[in-house]
Every structure is written in structure tokens, then in C-alpha cells.
Design a protein around this motif. Structure first.
Motif, PDB file in Angstrom:
ATOM      1  N   HIS A 171      11.909  18.968   1.515  1.00  0.00           N
ATOM      2  CA  HIS A 171      11.997  17.513   1.607  1.00  0.00           C
ATOM      3  C   HIS A 171      12.668  17.033   2.891  1.00  0.00           C
ATOM      4  O   HIS A 171      12.766  15.827   3.116  1.00  0.00           O
ATOM      5  N   ILE A 172      13.133  17.973   3.728  1.00  0.00           N
ATOM      6  CA  ILE A 172      13.786  17.574   4.980  1.00  0.00           C
ATOM      7  C   ILE A 172      13.212  18.286   6.206  1.00  0.00           C
ATOM      8  O   ILE A 172      13.530  17.930   7.343  1.00  0.00           O
TER       9      ILE A 172
ATOM     10  N   GLY B 299       9.356  15.903   4.310  1.00  0.00           N
ATOM     11  CA  GLY B 299       8.745  17.218   4.422  1.00  0.00           C
ATOM     12  C   GLY B 299       7.866  17.279   5.651  1.00  0.00           C
ATOM     13  O   GLY B 299       7.874  16.371   6.494  1.00  0.00           O
ATOM     14  N   THR B 300       7.076  18.322   5.780  1.00  0.00           N
ATOM     15  CA  THR B 300       6.253  18.464   6.990  1.00  0.00           C
ATOM     16  C   THR B 300       5.229  17.356   7.115  1.00  0.00           C
ATOM     17  O   THR B 300       4.717  17.099   8.213  1.00  0.00           O
ATOM     18  N   GLY B 301       4.932  16.658   6.030  1.00  0.00           N
ATOM     19  CA  GLY B 301       4.050  15.500   6.127  1.00  0.00           C
ATOM     20  C   GLY B 301       4.607  14.410   7.011  1.00  0.00           C
ATOM     21  O   GLY B 301       3.849  13.586   7.550  1.00  0.00           O
ATOM     22  N   LEU B 302       5.934  14.373   7.210  1.00  0.00           N
ATOM     23  CA  LEU B 302       6.536  13.354   8.073  1.00  0.00           C
ATOM     24  C   LEU B 302       6.079  13.521   9.516  1.00  0.00           C
ATOM     25  O   LEU B 302       5.946  12.531  10.246  1.00  0.00           O
TER      26      LEU B 302
ATOM     27  N   ASN C 173       0.837  20.181   3.496  1.00  0.00           N
ATOM     28  CA  ASN C 173       2.135  19.698   3.965  1.00  0.00           C
ATOM     29  C   ASN C 173       3.057  19.345   2.800  1.00  0.00           C
ATOM     30  O   ASN C 173       2.612  18.923   1.731  1.00  0.00           O
ATOM     31  N   THR C 174       4.355  19.516   3.042  1.00  0.00           N
ATOM     32  CA  THR C 174       5.350  19.233   2.010  1.00  0.00           C
ATOM     33  C   THR C 174       5.683  17.742   1.968  1.00  0.00           C
ATOM     34  O   THR C 174       5.284  16.970   2.830  1.00  0.00           O
ATOM     35  N   PRO C 175       6.443  17.282   0.961  1.00  0.00           N
ATOM     36  CA  PRO C 175       6.446  15.884   0.541  1.00  0.00           C
ATOM     37  C   PRO C 175       6.798  14.844   1.594  1.00  0.00           C
ATOM     38  O   PRO C 175       7.822  14.926   2.279  1.00  0.00           O
TER      39      PRO C 175
ATOM     40  N   THR D  11       0.835  -1.200   0.000  1.00  0.00           N
ATOM     41  CA  THR D  11       0.000   0.000   0.000  1.00  0.00           C
ATOM     42  C   THR D  11       0.873   1.254   0.000  1.00  0.00           C
ATOM     43  O   THR D  11       2.006   1.254   0.475  1.00  0.00           O
ATOM     44  N   VAL D  12       0.311   2.325  -0.541  1.00  0.00           N
ATOM     45  CA  VAL D  12       0.972   3.631  -0.593  1.00  0.00           C
ATOM     46  C   VAL D  12       0.049   4.644   0.064  1.00  0.00           C
ATOM     47  O   VAL D  12      -1.139   4.693  -0.251  1.00  0.00           O
ATOM     48  N   GLN D  13       0.594   5.447   0.996  1.00  0.00           N
ATOM     49  CA  GLN D  13      -0.210   6.478   1.644  1.00  0.00           C
ATOM     50  C   GLN D  13       0.508   7.817   1.553  1.00  0.00           C
ATOM     51  O   GLN D  13       1.725   7.910   1.710  1.00  0.00           O
ATOM     52  N   PHE D  14      -0.284   8.872   1.322  1.00  0.00           N
ATOM     53  CA  PHE D  14       0.252  10.217   1.104  1.00  0.00           C
ATOM     54  C   PHE D  14       0.045  11.064   2.355  1.00  0.00           C
ATOM     55  O   PHE D  14      -1.080  11.231   2.830  1.00  0.00           O
ATOM     56  N   TRP D  15       1.149  11.631   2.870  1.00  0.00           N
ATOM     57  CA  TRP D  15       1.122  12.445   4.088  1.00  0.00           C
ATOM     58  C   TRP D  15       1.424  13.910   3.812  1.00  0.00           C
ATOM     59  O   TRP D  15       1.040  14.778   4.589  1.00  0.00           O
ATOM     60  N   GLY D  16       2.144  14.185   2.739  1.00  0.00           N
ATOM     61  CA  GLY D  16       2.428  15.549   2.318  1.00  0.00           C
ATOM     62  C   GLY D  16       2.561  15.565   0.815  1.00  0.00           C
ATOM     63  O   GLY D  16       3.309  14.752   0.255  1.00  0.00           O
ATOM     64  N   VAL D  17       1.821  16.447   0.129  1.00  0.00           N
ATOM     65  CA  VAL D  17       1.776  16.412  -1.328  1.00  0.00           C
ATOM     66  C   VAL D  17       2.116  17.760  -1.954  1.00  0.00           C
ATOM     67  O   VAL D  17       2.084  17.914  -3.167  1.00  0.00           O
ATOM     68  N   ARG D  18       2.451  18.735  -1.128  1.00  0.00           N
ATOM     69  CA  ARG D  18       2.701  20.105  -1.596  1.00  0.00           C
ATOM     70  C   ARG D  18       4.197  20.303  -1.793  1.00  0.00           C
ATOM     71  O   ARG D  18       5.016  19.756  -1.058  1.00  0.00           O
TER      72      ARG D  18
END
Length: 291
Positions: free
Chosen positions: A79-80, A50-53, A32-34, A9-16
Motif C-alpha cells: 500500500h506504500i 501501491g504500484t498503481g500510484l 499493480n498493487t492498491p 467518479t472512481v477510477q482503479f489504478w491498482g487492484v492486486r
């Protein structure tokens, strides 16, 4: 073998892309960023920090102790910037293997993450993190093996360099291509090769063609691509699902709705990345594990 351990499965937490963009105009797709995560059988893979982490980290606190593998495409801020706020990394007993390519200036991913957390940038150093952190330098073009998972890598066309990943497991394949700029007269052979026949291709679609080639404010040379180029690549590589990703911070929900509709008209497998999106990857389950 449990049903969960047979899933990909793939889940998205930050896409900006570029900078976090929270607010009422970005609620549906997210600001949130990637950061994306993949559950590949029993293994947890994380791509970019990114902030999605931070959001991912909060969701994992009920599952400790944790073990995961974190892969960086590159170390530009978006990305960090979530890494210092990844709560599980501060908790003893957790373990994270961290992978990144050596930068053009010779610095490793460990050095760059460490520098981000030094004064005056951050109040506590990386060494305060109590989890077991193991750092690995990877060479684009060489595969990475984690048990029966194989990750292929390739150079992307981005200022300061970046790398793309393809995750292969039991016949399923997901490609993560973010922060890359298309070539004006040809498809990028690295990406075409990496993406061939993939189930899912996640692709940097920061701009529209109109923005990229704008006479007054062009984005040529900025290191990002367009959704129209993403569609070209998806068709050429024969991918099943194209995920339009790394949304520009100025693109609000309504703007992204329009891109999604236009992309779907051009490619029936196109979808828009949004925070919380979960995709299942079809895999082949060995007969010995199917009962």
C-alpha cells in the motif's frame, strides 16, 4: 459550474494485493498493487499508494500544476511501495495533502513514508520531493471534511491495524474497505455501519471461502476476507454496487473470471475490480449549479 465539477467518479489504478503480479496471466485485471482515485467535484482524492500510484502519476503529468489528497489505509508494503515513484510529488508547484492514522508503534504516516525512502532501501530521501507535501494524522472514527466532502473512517480487522473510508458528496457515497478480515460468526459492525446504503462498496476479497478455510493451507488470521463474505456484507448494508478488490497475486484472469461470475449469481450488483475501470456515482446537483 462545469459538468465535470458536478461529477463523482472512481477510477482503479491498482487492484492486486500483497505483491505486484505482472505477466501474461494477469493482463485483463492487472498486476499493480492498491491505488484508486476519486474525482469528487473539483477535488482529487487518492486512496493508497501501491504500484498503481506510479501509473496514476504518469497520467497526471499533463494536468499540472496538481493538487490532491492522498489517504492511506495502512502502511504495509503493497500500500506504500508506489509512493517513491509518484512523479508529481517530485515536481515543484504541485501540492498533496497526505493522511494516515498513527501506527500501533506510535509512528506517523510521514515517518513511515520517510523511512521507506532512506538508505539502504531507496537511493533518494523523501526530502528530494519538491512538491508541497502536508501530512495529517487522522483518528479512526472521526470524520474528515474537505470543503463539502465528508469522509467517515473506521477501524478494520487487520494485523497492525488499518482503516476504512467512506466518501460522501451530494448524496453519493463510496466505501473503500481493503485489508480486513471478517469475523467467523458475525458481520463487522464497523464495516456495516460505514457501508450502509452506499452506492459503491470496494471490498477486500483476496480469497475464496475454500482457500480461507483450506484444511492444508488455511488463511485464517492473515488479515483478509473472501468474496463470499463481501457479498454477505453488501446485502446486509444494502449497497448498490459491490466491487471485488485486492485480488490475490496467484489468481489469474481465468480464475477471477470465475469468481466474477459466481459473485454475480449471488449478488446482481457485483463487479470485479480491474485496472482502468471507471465508475460514476450518482449525485444531486444543486439547482443553482444545474444551469
Amino acid at each position: 459550474m462545469s459538468r465535470i465539477e458536478n461529477q463523482f467518479t472512481v477510477q482503479f489504478w491498482g487492484v492486486r494485493g500483497s505483491i505486484p503480479s505482472p505477466g501474461p496471466r494477469t493482463v485483463r485485471y492487472g498486476g499493480n498493487t492498491p491505488c484508486i482515485s476519486m474525482q469528487v467535484g473539483s477535488k482529487r482524492l487518492i486512496f493508497d499508494a501501491g504500484t498503481g500510484l506510479h501509473v496514476l502519476g504518469q497520467s497526471l503529468l499533463s494536468q499540472m500544476p496538481l493538487e490532491g489528497h492522498i489517504f492511506f489505509t495502512h502502511s504495509h508494503w503493497d500500500h506504500i511501495q508506489g509512493f517513491p515513484f509518484f512523479t508529481p510529488a517530485f515536481i515543484k508547484g504541485n501540492k498533496f495533502n497526505i493522511y494516515g492514522a498513527i501506527a500501533p508503534d506510535g509512528s506517523t504516516i510521514e515517518q513511515r513514508l520517510n523511512d521507506q525512502m532512506l538508505h539502504p532501501n531507496f537511493p533518494v530521501p523523501l526530502q528530494v520531493m519538491q512538491a508541497n507535501l502536508n501530512f495529517y494524522n487522522i483518528q479512526p472514527g472521526k470524520p474528515i471534511h474537505i470543503d463539502d466532502i465528508t469522509l467517515e473512517t473506521a477501524h478494520l480487522n487487520h494485523p497492525g491495524e488499518a482503516i476504512g473510508y467512506r466518501v460522501n458528496w451530494r448524496g453519493g457515497a463510496v466505501v473503500y474497505i481493503t485489508d480486513t478480515e471478517h469475523f467467523p460468526d458475525k458481520l463487522d459492525e464497523n464495516i456495516l455501519r460505514l457501508s450502509q446504503d452506499a452506492d459503491i462498496m470496494i471490498y477486500d476479497s483476496t480469497y475464496t471461502d475454500e482457500e480461507y478455510y483450506s484444511p492444508s493451507f488455511p488463511k485464517i488470521g492473515w488479515g483478509h476476507s473472501t468474496w463470499q463474505e463481501a457479498v454477505k456484507m453488501a446485502k446486509a448494508a444494502n449497497v448498490k454496487t459491490l466491487v471485488i478488490y485486492h485480488h490475490d497475486p496467484t489468481h489469474n484472469d481465468e480464475f477471477l473470471d470465475r469468481i466474477g461470475q459466481e459473485a454475480l449469481e449471488k449478488f446482481s450488483g457485483a463487479i470485479m475490480a480491474r485496472e482502468g475501470l471507471v465508475l460514476q456515482v450518482p449525485v444531486t446537483v444543486p439547482l443553482s449549479e444545474s444551469v
